[in-house]
Scaffold this motif. Structure first.
Motif, PDB file in Angstrom:
ATOM      1  N   VAL A 165       0.846  -1.198   0.000  1.00  0.00           N
ATOM      2  CA  VAL A 165       0.000   0.000   0.000  1.00  0.00           C
ATOM      3  C   VAL A 165       0.882   1.250   0.000  1.00  0.00           C
ATOM      4  O   VAL A 165       0.657   2.185  -0.782  1.00  0.00           O
ATOM      5  CB  VAL A 165      -0.958   0.016   1.216  1.00  0.00           C
ATOM      6  N   VAL A 166       1.893   1.276   0.858  1.00  0.00           N
ATOM      7  CA  VAL A 166       2.790   2.435   0.919  1.00  0.00           C
ATOM      8  C   VAL A 166       3.493   2.624  -0.427  1.00  0.00           C
ATOM      9  O   VAL A 166       3.602   3.755  -0.927  1.00  0.00           O
ATOM     10  CB  VAL A 166       3.813   2.302   2.068  1.00  0.00           C
ATOM     11  N   ALA A 167       3.947   1.539  -1.025  1.00  0.00           N
ATOM     12  CA  ALA A 167       4.617   1.634  -2.322  1.00  0.00           C
ATOM     13  C   ALA A 167       3.665   2.183  -3.385  1.00  0.00           C
ATOM     14  O   ALA A 167       4.054   3.039  -4.196  1.00  0.00           O
ATOM     15  CB  ALA A 167       5.157   0.269  -2.740  1.00  0.00           C
ATOM     16  N   ALA A 169      -4.963   7.536  -1.383  1.00  0.00           N
ATOM     17  CA  ALA A 169      -4.965   7.358   0.072  1.00  0.00           C
ATOM     18  C   ALA A 169      -4.948   5.871   0.378  1.00  0.00           C
ATOM     19  O   ALA A 169      -5.364   5.044  -0.436  1.00  0.00           O
ATOM     20  CB  ALA A 169      -6.203   8.016   0.692  1.00  0.00           C
ATOM     21  N   GLY A 170      -4.469   5.528   1.564  1.00  0.00           N
ATOM     22  CA  GLY A 170      -4.418   4.132   1.981  1.00  0.00           C
ATOM     23  C   GLY A 170      -4.436   4.032   3.488  1.00  0.00           C
ATOM     24  O   GLY A 170      -4.219   5.022   4.200  1.00  0.00           O
ATOM     25  N   VAL A 171      -4.680   2.827   3.973  1.00  0.00           N
ATOM     26  CA  VAL A 171      -4.693   2.562   5.410  1.00  0.00           C
ATOM     27  C   VAL A 171      -3.596   1.546   5.705  1.00  0.00           C
ATOM     28  O   VAL A 171      -3.582   0.453   5.124  1.00  0.00           O
ATOM     29  CB  VAL A 171      -6.069   2.008   5.860  1.00  0.00           C
ATOM     30  N   VAL A 172      -2.678   1.922   6.591  1.00  0.00           N
ATOM     31  CA  VAL A 172      -1.580   1.036   6.981  1.00  0.00           C
ATOM     32  C   VAL A 172      -1.321   1.201   8.474  1.00  0.00           C
ATOM     33  O   VAL A 172      -1.747   2.177   9.083  1.00  0.00           O
ATOM     34  CB  VAL A 172      -0.273   1.343   6.206  1.00  0.00           C
ATOM     35  N   ARG A 183       1.129   1.997  11.645  1.00  0.00           N
ATOM     36  CA  ARG A 183       2.261   2.901  11.861  1.00  0.00           C
ATOM     37  C   ARG A 183       3.579   2.124  11.814  1.00  0.00           C
ATOM     38  O   ARG A 183       4.577   2.600  11.278  1.00  0.00           O
ATOM     39  CB  ARG A 183       2.115   3.612  13.198  1.00  0.00           C
ATOM     40  N   THR A 184       3.574   0.911  12.344  1.00  0.00           N
ATOM     41  CA  THR A 184       4.793   0.098  12.329  1.00  0.00           C
ATOM     42  C   THR A 184       5.211  -0.228  10.905  1.00  0.00           C
ATOM     43  O   THR A 184       6.389  -0.150  10.567  1.00  0.00           O
ATOM     44  CB  THR A 184       4.583  -1.192  13.138  1.00  0.00           C
ATOM     45  N   ARG A 227       9.301   9.476   2.520  1.00  0.00           N
ATOM     46  CA  ARG A 227       9.282  10.904   2.182  1.00  0.00           C
ATOM     47  C   ARG A 227       8.246  11.243   1.110  1.00  0.00           C
ATOM     48  O   ARG A 227       7.870  12.395   0.953  1.00  0.00           O
ATOM     49  CB  ARG A 227      10.672  11.362   1.734  1.00  0.00           C
ATOM     50  N   ARG A 228       7.774  10.253   0.386  1.00  0.00           N
ATOM     51  CA  ARG A 228       6.810  10.496  -0.689  1.00  0.00           C
ATOM     52  C   ARG A 228       5.356  10.409  -0.230  1.00  0.00           C
ATOM     53  O   ARG A 228       4.448  10.635  -1.014  1.00  0.00           O
ATOM     54  CB  ARG A 228       7.033   9.496  -1.811  1.00  0.00           C
ATOM     55  N   VAL A 229       5.135  10.066   1.039  1.00  0.00           N
ATOM     56  CA  VAL A 229       3.777   9.957   1.572  1.00  0.00           C
ATOM     57  C   VAL A 229       3.675  10.779   2.853  1.00  0.00           C
ATOM     58  O   VAL A 229       4.680  11.143   3.453  1.00  0.00           O
ATOM     59  CB  VAL A 229       3.383   8.479   1.859  1.00  0.00           C
ATOM     60  N   SER A 230       2.454  11.064   3.266  1.00  0.00           N
ATOM     61  CA  SER A 230       2.263  11.768   4.537  1.00  0.00           C
ATOM     62  C   SER A 230       1.077  11.155   5.272  1.00  0.00           C
ATOM     63  O   SER A 230       0.134  10.652   4.658  1.00  0.00           O
ATOM     64  CB  SER A 230       2.027  13.265   4.305  1.00  0.00           C
ATOM     65  N   VAL A 231       1.147  11.212   6.590  1.00  0.00           N
ATOM     66  CA  VAL A 231       0.076  10.674   7.426  1.00  0.00           C
ATOM     67  C   VAL A 231      -1.033  11.716   7.506  1.00  0.00           C
ATOM     68  O   VAL A 231      -0.793  12.851   7.914  1.00  0.00           O
ATOM     69  CB  VAL A 231       0.602  10.326   8.842  1.00  0.00           C
ATOM     70  N   MET A 232      -2.234  11.317   7.105  1.00  0.00           N
ATOM     71  CA  MET A 232      -3.394  12.224   7.133  1.00  0.00           C
ATOM     72  C   MET A 232      -4.056  12.215   8.504  1.00  0.00           C
ATOM     73  O   MET A 232      -4.447  13.254   9.017  1.00  0.00           O
ATOM     74  CB  MET A 232      -4.418  11.807   6.080  1.00  0.00           C
ATOM     75  N   ALA A 233      -4.216  11.029   9.082  1.00  0.00           N
ATOM     76  CA  ALA A 233      -4.897  10.900  10.370  1.00  0.00           C
ATOM     77  C   ALA A 233      -4.620   9.528  10.947  1.00  0.00           C
ATOM     78  O   ALA A 233      -4.349   8.582  10.219  1.00  0.00           O
ATOM     79  CB  ALA A 233      -6.404  11.088  10.196  1.00  0.00           C
ATOM     80  N   GLN A 234      -4.691   9.450  12.258  1.00  0.00           N
ATOM     81  CA  GLN A 234      -4.633   8.152  12.926  1.00  0.00           C
ATOM     82  C   GLN A 234      -6.067   7.738  13.179  1.00  0.00           C
ATOM     83  O   GLN A 234      -6.810   8.440  13.863  1.00  0.00           O
ATOM     84  CB  GLN A 234      -3.870   8.257  14.249  1.00  0.00           C
ATOM     85  N   VAL A 235      -6.473   6.616  12.610  1.00  0.00           N
ATOM     86  CA  VAL A 235      -7.864   6.188  12.671  1.00  0.00           C
ATOM     87  C   VAL A 235      -8.177   5.476  13.983  1.00  0.00           C
ATOM     88  O   VAL A 235      -9.161   5.771  14.634  1.00  0.00           O
ATOM     89  CB  VAL A 235      -8.191   5.260  11.476  1.00  0.00           C
TER      90      VAL A 235
END
Length: 122
Positions: free
Chosen positions: A13-15, A24-27, A29-30, A41-49
């Motif tokens: 998902v991160v890739a 957007a994706g859900v992953v 934190r680990t 560096r190419r992604v950012s955290v929008m929110a902690q669900v």
């Protein structure tokens, strides 16, 4: 509007996010911490669900109380060993803790879905 896509791993998902295949994706934190820095560096955290125990170690009852307690003790002490400290530093996991009833209550909404996906019966 959105469409839901499933990926085999959090890393996938991160890739997919990093190369622009997803908006957007859900992953966990680990999993994000385990991703190479150039990809992070190419992604950012929008929110902690939600904050739930995402990795559980379970033992079948047939192991018995004595062996289960030996395993629990070994896992809880793993972080104090050189190999354990290296493992936790490399993976981003913070160590083993005993999950209590309140910790597992957060997982209740997912139990039925997990049972269905695994073909378990009540």
């Amino acid at each position: 509007d959105y469409s839901l896509r499933e990926y085999p791993t959090h890393g996938a998902v991160v890739a997919a996010l990093a190369v622009g295949d997803l908006d957007a994706g859900v992953v966990s934190r680990t999993a994000l911490r385990q991703t190479p820095e150039d990809v992070q560096r190419r992604v950012s955290v929008m929110a902690q669900v939600a904050r739930v125990p995402h990795l559980l170690t379970l033992a079948h009852r047939r192991l018995g109380k004595r062996l289960t307690e030996r395993l629990r003790s070994a896992l809880l002490g793993f972080g104090q060993t050189a190999a354990g400290a290296a493992f936790f530093a490399d993976t981003g996991y913070q160590g083993y803790v005993v999950a209590g009833p309140n910790d597992l209550l957060h997982l209740r909404p997912y139990w039925e879905t997990a049972r269905q996906l695994m073909g378990w019966r009540h």
